[in-house]
Scaffold this motif. Structure first.
Motif, PDB file in Angstrom:
ATOM      1  N   ALA A  35      62.564  44.723  33.099  1.00  0.00           N
ATOM      2  CA  ALA A  35      63.770  45.535  33.238  1.00  0.00           C
ATOM      3  C   ALA A  35      64.028  45.842  34.711  1.00  0.00           C
ATOM      4  CB  ALA A  35      63.616  46.824  32.443  1.00  0.00           C
ATOM      5  N   PRO A  36      65.284  46.134  35.074  1.00  0.00           N
ATOM      6  CA  PRO A  36      65.587  46.394  36.489  1.00  0.00           C
ATOM      7  C   PRO A  36      64.939  47.666  37.026  1.00  0.00           C
ATOM      8  CG  PRO A  36      67.491  46.846  35.095  1.00  0.00           C
ATOM      9  CD  PRO A  36      66.485  46.165  34.230  1.00  0.00           C
ATOM     10  N   TRP A  37      64.542  48.577  36.132  1.00  0.00           N
ATOM     11  CA  TRP A  37      63.919  49.825  36.607  1.00  0.00           C
ATOM     12  C   TRP A  37      62.402  49.711  36.745  1.00  0.00           C
ATOM     13  CZ3 TRP A  37      66.759  49.527  32.020  1.00  0.00           C
ATOM     14  CH2 TRP A  37      66.016  49.430  30.850  1.00  0.00           C
ATOM     15  N   VAL A  38      61.824  48.582  36.399  1.00  0.00           N
ATOM     16  CA  VAL A  38      60.381  48.391  36.523  1.00  0.00           C
ATOM     17  C   VAL A  38      60.032  48.148  37.992  1.00  0.00           C
ATOM     18  CG1 VAL A  38      58.454  46.838  35.975  1.00  0.00           C
ATOM     19  CG2 VAL A  38      60.045  47.552  34.177  1.00  0.00           C
ATOM     20  N   THR A  39      59.098  48.936  38.499  1.00  0.00           N
ATOM     21  CA  THR A  39      58.712  48.818  39.908  1.00  0.00           C
ATOM     22  C   THR A  39      57.417  48.048  40.121  1.00  0.00           C
ATOM     23  OG1 THR A  39      57.574  50.951  39.765  1.00  0.00           O
ATOM     24  CG2 THR A  39      59.881  50.977  40.493  1.00  0.00           C
ATOM     25  N   GLY A  40      56.645  47.845  39.066  1.00  0.00           N
ATOM     26  CA  GLY A  40      55.390  47.112  39.202  1.00  0.00           C
ATOM     27  C   GLY A  40      54.930  46.581  37.865  1.00  0.00           C
ATOM     28  N   ALA A  41      54.260  45.425  37.880  1.00  0.00           N
ATOM     29  CA  ALA A  41      53.750  44.804  36.665  1.00  0.00           C
ATOM     30  C   ALA A  41      52.323  44.343  36.920  1.00  0.00           C
ATOM     31  CB  ALA A  41      54.620  43.629  36.236  1.00  0.00           C
ATOM     32  N   ALA A  42      51.473  44.498  35.910  1.00  0.00           N
ATOM     33  CA  ALA A  42      50.073  44.102  36.023  1.00  0.00           C
ATOM     34  C   ALA A  42      49.572  43.684  34.648  1.00  0.00           C
ATOM     35  CB  ALA A  42      49.224  45.247  36.571  1.00  0.00           C
ATOM     36  N   VAL A  43      48.404  43.038  34.638  1.00  0.00           N
ATOM     37  CA  VAL A  43      47.743  42.613  33.409  1.00  0.00           C
ATOM     38  C   VAL A  43      46.458  43.407  33.268  1.00  0.00           C
ATOM     39  CG1 VAL A  43      46.753  40.692  32.108  1.00  0.00           C
ATOM     40  CG2 VAL A  43      48.680  40.294  33.636  1.00  0.00           C
ATOM     41  N   ARG A  44      46.228  43.960  32.061  1.00  0.00           N
ATOM     42  CA  ARG A  44      44.997  44.670  31.777  1.00  0.00           C
ATOM     43  C   ARG A  44      44.339  44.058  30.553  1.00  0.00           C
ATOM     44  NH1 ARG A  44      44.209  50.351  34.267  1.00  0.00           N
ATOM     45  NH2 ARG A  44      42.177  49.380  34.062  1.00  0.00           N
ATOM     46  N   ASP A  45      43.031  43.868  30.623  1.00  0.00           N
ATOM     47  CA  ASP A  45      42.258  43.404  29.472  1.00  0.00           C
ATOM     48  C   ASP A  45      41.817  44.652  28.700  1.00  0.00           C
ATOM     49  OD1 ASP A  45      40.602  42.302  27.589  1.00  0.00           O
ATOM     50  OD2 ASP A  45      39.344  41.195  28.998  1.00  0.00           O
ATOM     51  N   LEU A  46      42.361  44.815  27.484  1.00  0.00           N
ATOM     52  CA  LEU A  46      42.054  46.010  26.706  1.00  0.00           C
ATOM     53  C   LEU A  46      40.581  46.090  26.324  1.00  0.00           C
ATOM     54  CD1 LEU A  46      45.162  46.181  24.341  1.00  0.00           C
ATOM     55  CD2 LEU A  46      44.803  47.308  26.538  1.00  0.00           C
ATOM     56  N   LEU A  47      39.896  44.937  26.259  1.00  0.00           N
ATOM     57  CA  LEU A  47      38.475  44.945  25.917  1.00  0.00           C
ATOM     58  C   LEU A  47      37.589  45.247  27.115  1.00  0.00           C
ATOM     59  CD1 LEU A  47      38.227  41.896  23.483  1.00  0.00           C
ATOM     60  CD2 LEU A  47      38.615  44.304  22.959  1.00  0.00           C
TER      61      LEU A  47
END
Length: 638
Positions: free
Chosen positions: A406-418
């Motif tokens: 979305a245009p309001w997203v300022t950062g994206a990352a990947v997290r391993d839930l395990l």
């Protein structure tokens, strides 16, 4: 008068009547053997049909056949082992099942078992055995890692109780050479050492019974679209000669779209790329709404009118070669009016277009050159708020996924839930908001890790995960009547349970650690978690009660339900129980309910508070119920 036994080592001649009688008598067992030996990569529906096919083809082609040498009787199988007809049919079934799992070779004709079975066939249904528990699922995953002969050796030892010498004889009769047999025995022996003595009971469970089946429909929307496309194609053939002679005023080529002869003004307006709704890049900043309706049109191909025209035409009239998919409860019809353009660009060698019509997200994809193999995907997103409209899947390639944020997203990352303690991996994004690719858990057959997308905006960081649909599912945690944003630690033991919610139109999934329970015999403290997957269509939520014993990496499913209010905002109460074995080998029924339960009753014993542990004999069926402090009865989940 009984016939004399053949001399040792002599071949026994089996006629077709004897083989047929043995096949009919032992048919369920032979089909189970074939199902377990066939490679799990076939999928459960095809494994069921192939298992029946190879078993039914096990009769000799002529009037007689030569059975393999008789096998010494093992425990529980003396009658079958002494029957040369059964040994003959079993060997043919195993040979065909092993052949079905061998790879096709360019320099050789395919064997009969390597081809899809002509019979039996079931049209309009998908068949699969009854679902088992976590132990059966784990065993199926371990069997999938073995070779075909290894699975055969393991299954014959567990079901037929054959020792190594007998296994060598049976596998040799099924077409395995000496090296394959030796490797198979080693594989099976290693797996038996891990599984212990419970493997035989698991192999005999309904999870692996292809004669006791569930029936479900296939993708009905796709089948309907294919029927419509066939009818439209036949109509086009009948009238194409006349149409070729008519002067036309077409806008241009429409790619993979089916022919259209209607000239309805409203329908034509919805297909005009010049009338697409395009939102300004800064509209979201002053809007009272934060959803897909304020996404701007982005991508390098937003000015490609021919691409947009093809995408709209295929949306309205998908041709027979278009792969159409829709999440459950999502209509796959034509646009009611000019839709909103969200994205048009090139990603991973394909041209992608994303639309929004107020109710649905629609994704059109075609190759860079030509339109053969075009795909059309629908996903319902009505009522989406900021947590559910932060990203859309723009492309899947080789098990990886890319998102348009979305245009309001300022950062994206990947997290391993395990791995909650691991640092998040930053995701690079293009100027249009398309993320770099990363492995998706939606297509993984194992659960060694579970990737989630972490999106940061002015309100904080939210977690979402790919469950095989256009929009990732929003992950929350805490009491269902007051959920909060998820943190990685909330899913460290239960992330693998998200696999049960794949491809069901899931909007959000909440995890609630509703109880902690001290286990008997100083067994430590167990944790109870309830997960509830809500759908975009409002109905069909999937609820799981999960039990995590201390010292165990994951959680097991204690109970499950669907379309129930339990563990939800309207009724957050939940109660579940599971059998647990202590280190001393004693079996207990342990049960736990949500806060507010005044008592729990199980196996004739009532305890105060929301938890209870009762000693029971293994395999005993025990009733379970609870009552609130106000005296209201609570039934267990499922």
């Amino acid at each position: 008068m009984q016939s004399p036994a053949p001399p040792p080592g002599a071949a026994t001649v089996v006629d077709v009547e004897q083989a047929e009688a043995s096949l009919v008598e032992h048919y369920p067992r032979l089909v189970r053997l074939a199902y377990l030996v066939l490679p799990p990569t076939l999928g459960r529906n095809r494994r069921v049909l192939t298992a029946h096919a190879v078993t039914q083809r096990a009769l000799p082609r002529g009037r007689t056949g030569t059975a393999p040498p008789s096998i010494p009787a093992q425990r529980g199988g003396a009658r079958r082992a002494a029957d040369p007809a059964y040994a003959y049919v079993r060997a043919r079934v195993l040979r065909a099942a092993l052949d079905a799992g061998r790879p096709l070779l360019r320099a050789a004709w395919p064997r009969r078992a390597q081809l899809p079975p002509l019979l039996p066939q079931v049209w309009g249904l998908r068949l699969f055995p009854k679902s088992g528990g976590a132990d059966e699922l784990a065993l199926d995953q371990r069997l999938s890692a073995l070779t075909g002969p290894g699975r055969a050796a393991y299954v014959l030892h567990g079901l037929e109780r054959l020792d190594d010498a007998a296994l060598r004889s049976v596998l040799g009769a099924a077409g395995c050479d000496v090296e394959e047999v030796t490797a198979a025995l080693a594989e099976a022996g290693g797996l038996r050492a891990e599984d212990g003595s419970e493997a035989a009971a698991l192999l005999a469970s309904p999870e692996f019974d292809p004669c006791s089946l569930h029936a479900r429909p296939p993708d009905l929307m796709r089948r309907r679209q294919h029927v419509k496309a066939v009818v439209a194609g036949l109509a086009a053939v009948l009238v194409c000669g006349a149409l070729l002679g008519l002067p036309g005023d077409s806008w241009g080529p429409e790619g993979a779209a089916a022919p259209s002869y209607a000239r309805n003004p409203a329908a034509q307006a919805a297909l005009d790329p010049g009338k697409l709704t395009r939102v300004a890049a800064t509209a979201w900043q002053g809007s009272a709404r934060t959803d897909f309706s304020v996404w701007p049109a982005r991508g390098s191909l937003t000015g490609d009118r021919e691409l947009l025209r093809r995408a709209l035409a295929v949306w309205a009239r998908p041709g027979g070669t278009v792969q159409v998919s829709a999440t459950p409860g999502t209509p796959a019809g034509a646009p009611p009016g000019p839709p909103q353009l969200l994205y048009a660009g090139s990603v991973d060698g394909a041209r992608i277009v994303l639309f929004h019509d107020g109710l649905r997200l629609v994704r059109y994809a075609e190759p860079q050159h030509g339109t053969s193999g075009a795909a059309l995907d629908f996903a319902r997103v009505d009522g989406a708020a900021a947590p559910e409209s932060g990203a859309v899947i723009v492309d899947r390639t080789d098990g990886n996924v890319r998102y348009l944020t979305a245009p309001w997203v300022t950062g994206a990352a990947v997290r391993d839930l395990l791995a909650p303690d691991a640092a998040p991996r930053r995701l690079a994004r293009t100027k249009d908001g398309v993320t770099a690719p990363f492995p998706s858990p939606a297509v993984s057959a194992s659960c060694t890790g579970w990737n989630a997308l972490a999106l940061t905006d002015a309100d904080g960081t939210r977690l979402a995960t790919d469950l095989g649909e256009l929009v990732p599912a929003h992950l929350t945690a805490g009491r269902p009547d007051a959920p909060r944003e998820s943190r990685p630690g909330d899913w460290s033991a239960t992330a693998c349970s998200l696999a049960a919610a794949r491809s069901h139109g899931v909007r959000s999934v909440n995890a609630w650690a509703y109880a902690r329970q001290p286990l008997p015999e100083a067994g430590g403290e167990a944790r109870w978690v309830c997960t509830r997957a809500e759908t975009w269509r409002g109905g069909g939520p999937r609820i799981l009660a999960l039990f995590r014993a201390p010292g165990v990496a994951g959680a097991v499913v204690a109970a499950r339900s669907q379309n129930a209010p339990a563990c939800g905002g309207r009724d957050p109460r939940v109660l579940a129980g599971v059998r647990w074995k202590s280190r001393a080998g004693t079996w207990y029924l342990v049960a736990a309910g949500s806060p507010g339960l005044g008592s729990v009753t199980a196996a004739g014993t009532t305890g105060s508070g929301p938890t209870l542990a009762v000693r029971v004999a293994r395999g005993t069926k025990a009733s379970l119920s609870g009552r609130t402090r106000d005296g209201v009865r609570i039934d267990p989940l499922g």
